[in-house]
Design an enzyme around this catalytic site. Structure first.
Site, PDB file in Angstrom:
ATOM      1  CG  ASP A 205      -1.680   1.359   0.840  1.00 40.58           C
ATOM      2  OD1 ASP A 205      -2.537   1.585   0.480  1.00 40.58           O
ATOM      3  OD2 ASP A 205      -1.523   2.030   2.473  1.00 40.58           O
ATOM      4  CB  SER A 206       0.042   4.988  -0.727  1.00 34.84           C
ATOM      5  OG  SER A 206      -0.973   4.939  -0.128  1.00 34.84           O
TER       6      SER A 206
ATOM      7  CE1 TYR B 154       2.783   5.519  -2.974  1.00 34.53           C
ATOM      8  CE2 TYR B 154       1.521   3.588  -4.165  1.00 34.53           C
ATOM      9  CZ  TYR B 154       2.707   4.298  -3.534  1.00 34.53           C
ATOM     10  OH  TYR B 154       3.773   3.537  -3.072  1.00 34.53           O
TER      11      TYR B 154
ATOM     12  CB  CYS C 195      -2.757   0.672  -2.601  1.00 33.94           C
ATOM     13  SG  CYS C 195      -2.603   3.370  -2.829  1.00 33.94           S
TER      14      CYS C 195
ATOM     15  CB  THR D 127      -4.646   5.025  -5.510  1.00 28.26           C
ATOM     16  OG1 THR D 127      -5.331   6.082  -4.615  1.00 28.26           O
ATOM     17  CG2 THR D 127      -3.941   6.793  -6.560  1.00 28.26           C
TER      18      THR D 127
ATOM     19  CD  GLU E 296      -2.136   8.036   7.330  1.00 28.72           C
ATOM     20  OE1 GLU E 296      -1.353   9.517   7.556  1.00 28.72           O
ATOM     21  OE2 GLU E 296      -2.670   7.646   5.970  1.00 28.72           O
TER      22      GLU E 296
ATOM     23  CB  CYS F 172     -10.475   5.212   0.082  1.00 29.24           C
ATOM     24  SG  CYS F 172      -8.336   6.266   0.631  1.00 29.24           S
ATOM     25  CB  THR F 173      -6.374   1.643   1.999  1.00 26.22           C
ATOM     26  OG1 THR F 173      -6.058   3.396   2.143  1.00 26.22           O
ATOM     27  CG2 THR F 173      -5.589   0.876   1.568  1.00 26.22           C
ATOM     28  CG  HIS F 174      -6.766   6.305   5.068  1.00 31.32           C
ATOM     29  ND1 HIS F 174      -6.108   5.477   3.990  1.00 31.32           N
ATOM     30  CD2 HIS F 174      -5.882   6.106   5.870  1.00 31.32           C
ATOM     31  CE1 HIS F 174      -4.785   5.523   4.208  1.00 31.32           C
ATOM     32  NE2 HIS F 174      -4.543   6.110   5.199  1.00 31.32           N
TER      33      HIS F 174
HETATM   34  N1  DGL Z   1      -4.295   4.282  -0.167  1.00 35.03           N
HETATM   35  C1  DGL Z   1      -4.364   4.800  -0.394  1.00 35.03           C
HETATM   36  C2  DGL Z   1      -6.139   4.709  -1.510  1.00 35.03           C
HETATM   37  O1  DGL Z   1      -6.480   3.491  -1.099  1.00 35.03           O
HETATM   38  C3  DGL Z   1      -5.148   5.794   0.010  1.00 35.03           C
HETATM   39  C4  DGL Z   1      -3.821   6.921   0.608  1.00 35.03           C
HETATM   40  C5  DGL Z   1      -3.174   7.760  -0.870  1.00 35.03           C
HETATM   41  O2  DGL Z   1      -3.240   8.654  -1.154  1.00 35.03           O
HETATM   42  O3  DGL Z   1      -1.950   7.467  -0.345  1.00 35.03           O
HETATM   43  O4  DGL Z   1      -6.063   4.955  -2.439  1.00 35.03           O
END
Ligand code: DGL
Length: 268
Positions: free
Chosen positions: A10-11, A42, A73, A75, A152, A184-186
């Site tokens: 992941d990023s 990312y 991730c 993205t 976060e 999105c992961t978060h």
């Molecule tokens: N992990 C990214 C996603 O799921 C979110 C955080 C980022 O922008 O890197 O798209």
């Protein structure tokens, strides 16, 4: 049988939501997680840059002897999956198509919403996947970039999260959606606030859970499951200092992060 670990990247920290589900669904499988914390986020970068990072991350994990890759991730899954598959011979799974498939199954009125980073929404990756399964489905995507720092900072159940969610999700008011993909992961960590804002009539799709289920199916289909044994590998790599990853990441993962190492992934 194949005892080699599954690689996950992941990023940064967010992909731990995918790892958590993966470890829950496949407790006997070893996992190596790479968080590209030096180059996060990312979601505001161009597809070319994200693809370059994604390929470097994959090359690093492949050098560690993984049997399969999960791109946690959203993205990177949205813009780089084809580029990764072209270059590497191992099975590769992203988070977009499992989430899209679950959304198609869930919607009753064929109106689906997707939220994600700017890059994910701009790529239309979820829209394309959903409409390739059912062209009659209307999809509306809205980027929600502020959700990442809010999560976060640990503000999952805070007035700030509610305010921002109300502001972003207002964009769905006239859409009539009955299903919303957390792309999105978060975002799974904001499920409570998001469902409070959109109301109980809208089904939330958690791409992390769907991806873990898909990974299990893929491992069974390919016959590459690990032999049952005690204590499978749980290894973590980061590209910047591990302190913040450990502190924030333990909240994401719901358990301690022990075996963590800082690495440089460029130059593969
Ligand atoms: N992990 C990214 C996603 O799921 C979110 C955080 C980022 O922008 O890197 O798209």
């Amino acid at each position: 049988m194949d005892d080699r670990p599954i690689g996950v990247f992941d990023s940064g920290i967010g992909g731990l939501t995918v790892l958590r589900e993966l470890n829950r669904e496949l407790p006997g499988e070893g996992t190596i997680y790479l968080g590209d914390t030096a180059r996060v986020p990312y979601g505001i970068r161009s597809p070319e840059t994200v693809t370059r990072y994604a390929i470097e991350n994959t090359a690093f994990l492949v050098s560690k002897g993984i049997k399969m890759l999960v791109v946690a991730c959203n993205t990177a899954s949205a813009v780089s999956l084809d580029g990764i598959k072209e270059r590497f011979k191992i099975p590769v799974l992203g988070v977009i198509s499992p989430g899209a498939r679950a959304a198609v199954k869930a919607t009753r009125n064929k109106r689906v919403g997707v939220i994600g980073t700017e890059a994910t929404i701009k790529s239309s990756a979820y829209t394309k996947d959903i409409r390739s399964l059912d062209p009659d489905i209307d999809v509306r995507g809205i980027p929600c970039p502020l959700f990442v720092p809010i999560v976060e900072e640990g503000l999952f159940d805070d007035e700030i999260a509610r305010l921002v969610a109300r502001r972003y999700l207002k964009g769905f008011d006239d859409s009539g959606i009955d299903t919303l993909v957390l792309g999105c992961t978060h975002y799974p960590l904001l499920k409570g606030v998001i469902s409070e804002v959109v109301g109980p009539g809208i089904v939330l799709i958690d791409s992390a859970i769907e991806t873990a289920r898909e990974a299990k199916r893929l491992i069974q289909t390919l016959g590459i499951g690990a032999n049952p044994g005690a204590g499978p590998l749980r290894k973590y790599y980061v590209t910047d200092s591990p302190e913040r990853f450990k502190r924030v990441g333990e909240g994401f993962l719901g358990r301690e992060i022990d075996d963590i190492e800082k690495v440089c992934v460029g130059g593969f």
